[in-house]
Design an enzyme around this catalytic site. Structure first.
Site, mmCIF file in Angstrom:
data_model
loop_
_atom_site.group_PDB
_atom_site.id
_atom_site.type_symbol
_atom_site.label_atom_id
_atom_site.label_comp_id
_atom_site.label_asym_id
_atom_site.label_seq_id
_atom_site.Cartn_x
_atom_site.Cartn_y
_atom_site.Cartn_z
ATOM 1 N N CYS A 87 0.824 -1.203 0.000
ATOM 2 C CA CYS A 87 0.000 0.000 0.000
ATOM 3 C C CYS A 87 0.868 1.268 0.000
ATOM 4 O O CYS A 87 1.474 1.577 -1.013
ATOM 5 C CB CYS A 87 -1.001 -0.024 1.150
ATOM 6 S SG CYS A 87 -2.368 1.149 0.895
ATOM 7 N N HIS A 134 -3.522 -5.159 0.447
ATOM 8 C CA HIS A 134 -3.020 -5.508 1.784
ATOM 9 C C HIS A 134 -2.961 -7.022 1.965
ATOM 10 O O HIS A 134 -3.882 -7.635 2.499
ATOM 11 C CB HIS A 134 -3.911 -4.883 2.863
ATOM 12 C CG HIS A 134 -3.701 -3.416 3.041
ATOM 13 N ND1 HIS A 134 -2.840 -2.893 3.993
ATOM 14 C CD2 HIS A 134 -4.208 -2.358 2.375
ATOM 15 C CE1 HIS A 134 -2.846 -1.578 3.906
ATOM 16 N NE2 HIS A 134 -3.671 -1.224 2.936
ATOM 17 N N GLU A 187 -1.217 -8.655 4.026
ATOM 18 C CA GLU A 187 -1.010 -9.070 5.427
ATOM 19 C C GLU A 187 -2.311 -9.514 6.088
ATOM 20 O O GLU A 187 -2.288 -10.236 7.091
ATOM 21 C CB GLU A 187 -0.352 -7.936 6.225
ATOM 22 C CG GLU A 187 -1.228 -6.744 6.555
ATOM 23 C CD GLU A 187 -1.294 -5.689 5.485
ATOM 24 O OE1 GLU A 187 -1.605 -4.529 5.808
ATOM 25 O OE2 GLU A 187 -1.064 -6.016 4.292
#
Length: 259
Positions: A113, A221, A223
């Site tokens: 990001c 994202h 994660e």
């Protein structure tokens, strides 16, 4: 064998309008520890507290996380406007020279990001202040309401270049991702290869041409739900393998290359 130390770039926050902290999301820490199989080390975004040489010497690789603040437009030769949002000049002073050093050394980096945008700026590229204001573009920002699960829900496809780095890594040319960003790449840096796009043409996946090591970065994202997501897991696993090679003295681990 000791796990490789992986630096996670933090963001500055103020708690209760008075207590300043440096923090990184638990999901970033979990992705590094559980999927990349590294030892997470939070790196304060304050160049007066950490030195570039120390970071390069002690960490095998780095995750450049997302964050509310944006890269200051002066870093890519443009004037500041209200559309550019808020900034963190200290983080700019840490991340941009660190990215350039990592690329030169072949030391692994993973941009996410804001981190994705930092990689482009560090390598001479520019950014749009607000993607949703461009003709024909979608709103890529985080939904304003709902649970975290709803905010991080998979919302659009990313199409990779056929036979390219991300296609090979994912084993698929099209994948479904979340989207939680306002800014995006305007002009790629001279060595920045855009290897994946959203349906509206927004750049979503890049790597650095000619870099001797791992330089993959994504606009979404990964994660979030990294251990279970079929798109996120191979990305963090490949990054972790590159970090282990660096820590073991094998240094640069070349990325997959397009045929």
């Amino acid at each position: 064998m000791a796990r490789p130390i992986i630096g996670i770039i933090s963001n500055q926050h103020t708690i209760n309008d008075e207590y300043v902290v440096q923090a990184a999301g638990e999901i970033n820490i979990s992705a590094v520890a559980d999927v990349a199989e590294g030892l997470p080390l939070l790196v304060p975004a304050d160049p007066d507290k950490v030195h570039l040489s120390d970071l390069l010497e002690n960490c095998a690789g780095f995750v450049f996380t997302g964050g509310r603040a944006n890269v200051h437009p002066e870093e890519y030769g443009e004037a500041e406007t209200p559309a550019h949002g808020t900034f963190d000049r200290n983080r700019d002073r840490i991340t941009l020279p660190l990215i350039r050093a990592l690329v030169e050394r072949g030391q692994p980096l993973l941009g996410i990001c804001r981190g994705f945008q930092e990689v482009n700026v560090a390598m001479g590229g520019t950014l749009y202040p607000e993607i949703r204001d461009l003709p024909g573009r979608d709103n890529h920002r985080m939904p304003p309401d709902g649970t975290l699960e709803e905010k991080f829900a998979l919302r659009h496809n990313v199409e990779f270049s056929e036979g390219g780095v991300f296609h090979q890594l994912m084993g698929a040319q099209s994948v479904l991702t979340n989207t939680l960003h306002g800014q995006g790449i305007k002009t790629p840096g001279p060595r920045v290869v855009v290897d994946g796009h959203a349906p509206d043409g927004t750049a979503e996946a890049v790597y650095i041409d000619g870099a001797p090591g791992f330089t993959l970065s994504v606009q979404w994202h990964p994660e979030w739900n990294a251990k279970a997501d079929p798109v996120s897991r191979p990305l963090f696993e490949a990054f972790g393998a590159a970090c282990r090679d660096w820590a073991d003295g094998q240094r640069a681990r070349p990325m997959l290359r397009s045929a």
